[in-house]
Design a protein around this motif. Structure first.
Motif, PDB file in Angstrom:
ATOM      1  N   SER A   2     -11.851   8.552  -7.131  1.00 45.69           N
ATOM      2  CA  SER A   2     -11.321   7.295  -6.261  1.00 45.69           C
ATOM      3  C   SER A   2     -12.737   7.470  -5.331  1.00 45.69           C
ATOM      4  CB  SER A   2      -9.725   7.437  -6.186  1.00 45.69           C
ATOM      5  OG  SER A   2      -9.377   8.361  -4.342  1.00 45.69           O
ATOM      6  N   SER A   3     -12.477   6.281  -4.593  1.00 45.13           N
ATOM      7  CA  SER A   3     -13.289   5.890  -4.023  1.00 45.13           C
ATOM      8  C   SER A   3     -13.287   6.588  -2.598  1.00 45.13           C
ATOM      9  CB  SER A   3     -14.062   4.474  -3.251  1.00 45.13           C
ATOM     10  OG  SER A   3     -13.957   3.725  -4.786  1.00 45.13           O
ATOM     11  N   ASP A  19      -7.809  -4.280  -5.808  1.00 43.12           N
ATOM     12  CA  ASP A  19      -6.492  -3.153  -5.530  1.00 43.12           C
ATOM     13  C   ASP A  19      -6.002  -4.232  -4.844  1.00 43.12           C
ATOM     14  OD1 ASP A  19      -4.166  -1.541  -5.314  1.00 43.12           O
ATOM     15  OD2 ASP A  19      -5.800  -0.140  -5.101  1.00 43.12           O
TER      16      ASP A  19
END
Length: 69
Positions: A2-3, A19
């Motif tokens: 994930s980022s 998101d």
């Protein structure tokens, strides 16, 4: 990955347009360059209450799609 993981667990430079649960992770959700969380919550409540309110200024035929955008 994930980022947030890529940023070492921080969210200070992460923004999403996809998101809707971003705020739960401390990430800013934006639409058109503006934070959209409060408006999204408002529209969600209206929809849940069966009262969606969408203003339509005018309708155009599909052949005028470029103008509509």
């Amino acid at each position: 990955m994930s980022s947030i993981d890529l940023r070492g667990g921080t969210t200070d430079r992460i923004v999403t347009i996809a998101d809707l649960r971003a705020a739960e992770l401390g990430v800013t959700f934006t639409a058109g360059g503006r934070p959209f969380g409060p408006q999204l919550a408002h529209y969600t409540r209206l929809t849940a209450d069966g009262r969606p309110a969408v203003g339509i200024d005018r309708s155009l035929p599909l052949t005028d799609a470029a103008e509509a955008h």
